[in-house]
Write an enzyme that holds these catalytic residues in place. Structure first.
Site, PDB file in Angstrom:
ATOM      1  N   ASP A  30      17.544 -20.791 -28.833  1.00 49.85           N
ATOM      2  CA  ASP A  30      17.889 -19.595 -29.964  1.00 49.85           C
ATOM      3  C   ASP A  30      17.540 -20.475 -30.773  1.00 49.85           C
ATOM      4  O   ASP A  30      17.484 -21.259 -31.132  1.00 49.85           O
ATOM      5  CB  ASP A  30      19.909 -19.464 -29.737  1.00 49.85           C
ATOM      6  CG  ASP A  30      20.207 -19.278 -30.910  1.00 49.85           C
ATOM      7  OD1 ASP A  30      19.344 -17.992 -31.074  1.00 49.85           O
ATOM      8  OD2 ASP A  30      21.356 -18.789 -30.868  1.00 49.85           O
ATOM      9  N   ASN A  78      17.725  -6.705 -28.002  1.00 50.41           N
ATOM     10  CA  ASN A  78      16.851  -7.413 -29.036  1.00 50.41           C
ATOM     11  C   ASN A  78      16.404  -6.195 -29.249  1.00 50.41           C
ATOM     12  O   ASN A  78      15.283  -5.931 -30.056  1.00 50.41           O
ATOM     13  CB  ASN A  78      16.070  -8.747 -28.178  1.00 50.41           C
ATOM     14  CG  ASN A  78      16.553 -10.214 -27.797  1.00 50.41           C
ATOM     15  OD1 ASN A  78      16.057 -10.434 -27.091  1.00 50.41           O
ATOM     16  ND2 ASN A  78      17.796  -9.974 -28.655  1.00 50.41           N
TER      17      ASN A  78
HETATM   18  C1  FPP Z   1      16.122 -15.959 -30.195  1.00 49.66           C
HETATM   19  O1  FPP Z   1      15.932 -16.758 -31.921  1.00 49.66           O
HETATM   20  C2  FPP Z   1      15.392 -16.240 -29.360  1.00 49.66           C
HETATM   21  C3  FPP Z   1      14.548 -14.498 -29.409  1.00 49.66           C
HETATM   22  C4  FPP Z   1      15.302 -13.601 -29.303  1.00 49.66           C
HETATM   23  C5  FPP Z   1      13.072 -14.700 -28.757  1.00 49.66           C
HETATM   24  C6  FPP Z   1      13.209 -15.801 -28.238  1.00 49.66           C
HETATM   25  C7  FPP Z   1      11.548 -16.123 -28.024  1.00 49.66           C
HETATM   26  C8  FPP Z   1      10.484 -17.114 -28.574  1.00 49.66           C
HETATM   27  C9  FPP Z   1      11.380 -18.230 -28.206  1.00 49.66           C
HETATM   28  C10 FPP Z   1       8.828 -17.133 -28.675  1.00 49.66           C
HETATM   29  C11 FPP Z   1       8.542 -16.964 -27.823  1.00 49.66           C
HETATM   30  C12 FPP Z   1       8.473 -16.854 -26.129  1.00 49.66           C
HETATM   31  C13 FPP Z   1       7.331 -15.890 -25.453  1.00 49.66           C
HETATM   32  C14 FPP Z   1       7.320 -16.106 -24.196  1.00 49.66           C
HETATM   33  C15 FPP Z   1       6.177 -15.807 -26.277  1.00 49.66           C
HETATM   34  P1  FPP Z   1      16.747 -16.038 -32.906  1.00 49.66           P
HETATM   35  O2  FPP Z   1      15.914 -14.963 -33.358  1.00 49.66           O
HETATM   36  O3  FPP Z   1      18.038 -14.921 -32.101  1.00 49.66           O
HETATM   37  O4  FPP Z   1      16.769 -16.672 -33.644  1.00 49.66           O
HETATM   38  P2  FPP Z   1      18.615 -16.256 -34.827  1.00 49.66           P
HETATM   39  O5  FPP Z   1      20.168 -16.679 -33.988  1.00 49.66           O
HETATM   40  O6  FPP Z   1      18.056 -17.570 -35.233  1.00 49.66           O
HETATM   41  O7  FPP Z   1      18.142 -15.390 -35.798  1.00 49.66           O
END
Ligand code: FPP
Length: 250
Positions: A30, A78
């Site tokens: 996250d 998501n």
């Molecule tokens: C949460 O951060 C992350 C995600 C929803 C996606 C996770 C994806 C990756 C780590 C990219 C790479 C993965 C692969 C498999 C290529 P957020 O966007 O919710 O962050 P925030 O809460 O700060 O907005």
């Protein structure tokens, strides 16, 4: 993502851990968005750097002898994000798979995926299936990507499968046990996680592995995922070794 040459991680680097690693580590990656916002960058740049962090953590887990690493890459919730971000995430997944394949092969890592994969964009699904097939005979660590995954959806699918067994007459309701549910979970091939790591400080499970985390040790760090590196992983494992796991006993 720049494709880098595959890294052979045998023998493992000395990371200063003399104890056996957790068999199964699960991670809620996250904070990509916040990491980007703190730097005035687009959210997708946060995800790109998140993919680099995943690469480093995968390689470290493999070097340490972890048997299974499960990461939450995309939840069933998501899809509510803007279409451009969703599309960028699946594009990044394809790039990640292409650039990681040599490293997965060189290190005997088997790629697996859990979630409602049939709902993925066709090109992402095809890249995923191809990488899974290419690594299918690898016998080392399993890297499990949870994509279009949620714990409740998994339980819904497992219960539906059990209902079908009852309808077909292969299972009597009075014989139903937890094991019948367990063998219908996406995760039936792996032990439950020993350690769950969540980055960016949020104290919740966010619908991740709800059944499997019952006795898992939780480790939450305020660091955003793109900043989570080898040293942070080692610290999480050291913290894990200080825990007394009783599984409800004394
Ligand atoms: C949460 O951060 C992350 C995600 C929803 C996606 C996770 C994806 C990756 C780590 C990219 C790479 C993965 C692969 C498999 C290529 P957020 O966007 O919710 O962050 P925030 O809460 O700060 O907005």
């Amino acid at each position: 993502m720049t494709p880098e040459s595959p890294q052979l991680l045998n023998p493992p680097p000395d990371l200063g851990i003399n104890l056996p690693p957790p068999r199964h580590i699960a991670i809620i990656m996250d904070g990509n968005g916040r990491w980007a916002a703190q730097r005035g960058l687009p959210r997708v740049t946060g995800h790109e750097n998140g993919a680099q962090a995943l690469r480093a953590v995968t390689e470290t887990c493999c070097a340490l002898g972890v048997q299974c690493l499960t990461v939450y890459a995309f939840s069933t919730e998501n899809w509510k994000r803007p279409a451009e971000e969703v599309s960028a995430l699946f594009g990044l997944l394809e790039l990640f798979l292409a650039s990681e394949l040599p490293t997965l092969l060189a290190n005997n890592i088997r790629l697996r995926a859990i979630g409602r994969l049939h709902e993925l964009p066709p090109s992402a699904l095809s890249a995923l299936e191809s990488t899974i097939a290419h690594t299918a005979t690898n016998t080392g660590m399993s890297l499990v990507l949870a994509i279009n995954y949620s714990g409740r959806a998994e339980l819904e699918d497992a219960v539906r499968s059990v209902c079908k067994e009852v309808a077909q007459g292969t299972l009597r309701p009075e014989d139903f046990t937890q094991e019948d549910l367990q063998r219908n979970l996406y995760t039936r091939d792996w032990p439950d996680p020993d350690l769950l790591i969540r980055t960016s400080g949020e104290m919740r499970l966010s619908n991740f592995l709800l059944w499997q985390l019952s006795y898992t040790e939780l480790y939450v760090t305020p660091k955003c995922w793109p900043d989570f590196g080898k040293e942070d992983l080692v610290e999480a494992i050291r913290d894990f070794h200080r825990r007394k796991r009783r599984f409800g006993g004394i």
